[in-house]
Design a protein around this motif. Structure first.
Motif, mmCIF file in Angstrom:
data_model
loop_
_atom_site.group_PDB
_atom_site.id
_atom_site.type_symbol
_atom_site.label_atom_id
_atom_site.label_comp_id
_atom_site.label_asym_id
_atom_site.label_seq_id
_atom_site.Cartn_x
_atom_site.Cartn_y
_atom_site.Cartn_z
ATOM 1 N N ARG A 50 -48.398 72.797 97.952
ATOM 2 C CA ARG A 50 -48.611 74.053 97.079
ATOM 3 C C ARG A 50 -49.738 74.181 96.430
ATOM 4 O O ARG A 50 -51.313 74.729 96.562
ATOM 5 N N LEU A 51 -49.912 73.748 95.537
ATOM 6 C CA LEU A 51 -50.775 73.114 94.330
ATOM 7 C C LEU A 51 -52.031 72.049 94.525
ATOM 8 O O LEU A 51 -53.308 72.785 94.188
ATOM 9 N N LEU A 52 -51.792 70.980 95.766
ATOM 10 C CA LEU A 52 -52.708 70.093 95.848
ATOM 11 C C LEU A 52 -52.970 71.006 97.050
ATOM 12 O O LEU A 52 -54.892 70.770 97.007
ATOM 13 N N GLY A 53 -53.051 71.592 97.720
ATOM 14 C CA GLY A 53 -53.669 72.884 98.602
ATOM 15 C C GLY A 53 -54.920 73.297 97.785
ATOM 16 O O GLY A 53 -55.834 73.489 98.153
ATOM 17 N N LEU A 54 -54.050 73.783 96.445
ATOM 18 C CA LEU A 54 -55.522 74.499 95.441
ATOM 19 C C LEU A 54 -56.078 73.700 95.006
ATOM 20 O O LEU A 54 -57.819 74.679 94.922
ATOM 21 N N VAL A 55 -55.958 72.363 94.690
ATOM 22 C CA VAL A 55 -56.802 71.847 94.106
ATOM 23 C C VAL A 55 -57.814 71.084 95.724
ATOM 24 O O VAL A 55 -59.021 70.717 95.172
ATOM 25 N N ALA A 74 -53.453 80.594 89.686
ATOM 26 C CA ALA A 74 -51.881 80.346 90.787
ATOM 27 C C ALA A 74 -52.282 78.496 90.059
ATOM 28 O O ALA A 74 -50.846 79.038 90.747
ATOM 29 N N CYS A 75 -53.108 77.923 90.044
ATOM 30 C CA CYS A 75 -52.802 75.990 89.585
ATOM 31 C C CYS A 75 -52.136 76.550 88.887
ATOM 32 O O CYS A 75 -51.296 75.421 88.805
ATOM 33 N N GLY A 76 -51.723 78.062 87.913
ATOM 34 C CA GLY A 76 -51.335 77.096 86.517
ATOM 35 C C GLY A 76 -49.527 77.820 86.524
ATOM 36 O O GLY A 76 -48.777 76.696 86.210
ATOM 37 N N SER A 77 -49.314 78.657 87.382
ATOM 38 C CA SER A 77 -48.614 79.284 87.878
ATOM 39 C C SER A 77 -47.919 78.200 88.846
ATOM 40 O O SER A 77 -46.540 77.804 88.414
ATOM 41 N N LEU A 78 -48.197 77.315 89.715
ATOM 42 C CA LEU A 78 -47.301 76.454 89.596
ATOM 43 C C LEU A 78 -47.609 75.508 89.658
ATOM 44 O O LEU A 78 -46.480 74.418 89.758
ATOM 45 N N SER A 79 -48.504 74.951 89.042
ATOM 46 C CA SER A 79 -47.886 73.450 87.443
ATOM 47 C C SER A 79 -47.170 73.785 86.911
ATOM 48 O O SER A 79 -46.131 73.273 87.011
ATOM 49 N N ARG A 80 -46.417 74.922 85.775
ATOM 50 C CA ARG A 80 -45.339 75.592 85.214
ATOM 51 C C ARG A 80 -44.581 75.465 86.371
ATOM 52 O O ARG A 80 -43.129 75.217 85.902
ATOM 53 N N GLU A 81 -44.077 75.285 87.995
ATOM 54 C CA GLU A 81 -43.329 75.907 88.246
ATOM 55 C C GLU A 81 -42.789 74.615 89.026
ATOM 56 O O GLU A 81 -41.549 73.841 88.543
ATOM 57 N N ARG A 109 -64.649 66.390 86.882
ATOM 58 C CA ARG A 109 -63.898 64.698 86.874
ATOM 59 C C ARG A 109 -62.189 65.081 86.507
ATOM 60 O O ARG A 109 -61.485 64.500 87.197
ATOM 61 N N CYS A 110 -61.561 66.008 85.405
ATOM 62 C CA CYS A 110 -60.885 66.280 85.369
ATOM 63 C C CYS A 110 -60.340 67.378 86.741
ATOM 64 O O CYS A 110 -58.794 66.504 86.778
ATOM 65 N N LEU A 111 -60.560 67.642 87.562
ATOM 66 C CA LEU A 111 -59.981 68.160 89.025
ATOM 67 C C LEU A 111 -59.577 66.637 89.781
ATOM 68 O O LEU A 111 -59.117 66.670 90.538
ATOM 69 N N GLY A 112 -60.609 65.605 89.995
ATOM 70 C CA GLY A 112 -60.240 64.563 90.032
ATOM 71 C C GLY A 112 -59.458 64.253 89.937
ATOM 72 O O GLY A 112 -58.488 63.192 90.820
ATOM 73 N N ARG A 113 -59.247 64.210 88.670
ATOM 74 C CA ARG A 113 -58.150 63.347 88.201
ATOM 75 C C ARG A 113 -56.637 64.066 88.676
ATOM 76 O O ARG A 113 -55.850 63.104 88.672
ATOM 77 N N ILE A 114 -56.582 64.878 88.832
ATOM 78 C CA ILE A 114 -55.618 65.686 89.036
ATOM 79 C C ILE A 114 -54.791 65.879 90.425
ATOM 80 O O ILE A 114 -53.888 65.331 91.022
ATOM 81 N N LEU A 115 -55.824 65.975 91.437
ATOM 82 C CA LEU A 115 -56.248 65.721 92.313
ATOM 83 C C LEU A 115 -55.626 64.678 92.695
ATOM 84 O O LEU A 115 -55.179 64.397 93.140
ATOM 85 N N GLN A 116 -56.097 63.359 92.538
ATOM 86 C CA GLN A 116 -55.841 62.034 92.597
ATOM 87 C C GLN A 116 -54.099 61.941 92.063
ATOM 88 O O GLN A 116 -53.421 61.093 92.951
ATOM 89 N N GLY A 117 -53.888 61.984 91.190
ATOM 90 C CA GLY A 117 -52.544 62.407 90.625
ATOM 91 C C GLY A 117 -51.376 62.853 91.571
ATOM 92 O O GLY A 117 -49.772 62.487 92.506
ATOM 93 N N LEU A 118 -52.279 64.301 91.738
ATOM 94 C CA LEU A 118 -50.902 64.821 92.380
ATOM 95 C C LEU A 118 -50.448 64.342 94.082
ATOM 96 O O LEU A 118 -49.959 63.983 94.673
#
Length: 180
Positions: free
Chosen positions: A126-131, A35-42, A91-100
């Motif tokens: 929506r993507l932020l909610g999933l992460v 779902a994160c992949g789909s929303l990030s592509r969107e 760590r990666c998800l933390g950085r993505i969360l910070q960016g979002l």
């Protein structure tokens, strides 16, 4: 002698009883990589389709000289490479969360008040909610107001950086979704 026997029984009885069942740990939510992949592509698609209302800015590549003001970026040190993602993605998800969170706050700031982007904001939320499922929900941060004359320039810079961030984030989620 009876009190001593009672004391021994009281002390030994817990050892003879079967252990009580420990409460099961609460299940931690897992990231839905697909779902994160789909929303990030969107999100990438939406940013790419935005048209610049000021033609002169279309060919302009803006940059800031002060790296302290740069938004969060996915770096090599964030462990977002395929080999590390398969073993530890915190760590990666933390950085993505910070960016979002940064881009969510930016899209809600004064530089977008005269040109809101509701579809982009909704997809990002929506993507932020999933992460955020694994990391909690930090509060919104209000950004310092900027000069009205700078809004088109700042908006352009923000959207360029969001597009770059979304492209890398999409690759991370796409790899992780296919590896799971």
């Amino acid at each position: 002698m009876a009190p001593l026997r009672r004391l021994c029984l009281c002390l030994c009885l817990p050892l003879l009883l079967p252990p009580s069942a420990a409460p099961a740990p609460a299940p931690t939510p897992r990231t839905d990589w697909a779902a994160c992949g789909s929303l990030s592509r969107e999100l990438s698609r939406l940013v790419a389709t935005l048209k610049e209302p000021y033609r002169v800015l279309e060919e302009t590549r803006l940059s800031e000289e002060n790296p302290k003001n740069w938004p969060p970026r996915i770096r090599c040190s964030d462990a977002c490479d395929p080999a590390t993602l398969d073993t530890n993605n915190t760590r990666c998800l933390g950085r993505i969360l910070q960016g979002l969170q940064h881009y969510r706050d930016l899209l809600g700031s004064d530089i977008f008040t005269d040109r809101p982007l509701p579809q982009l904001e909704t997809t990002l939320a929506r993507l932020l909610g999933l992460v955020q499922q694994e990391h909690g929900r930090p509060p919104r941060h209000s950004l310092a107001p900027s000069k009205a004359w700078a809004h088109p320039l700042l908006r352009r810079l923000a959207l360029q950086r969001l597009q770059s961030f979304a492209a890398i984030m999409s690759r991370v989620f796409t790899h992780s979704a296919s590896a799971r």
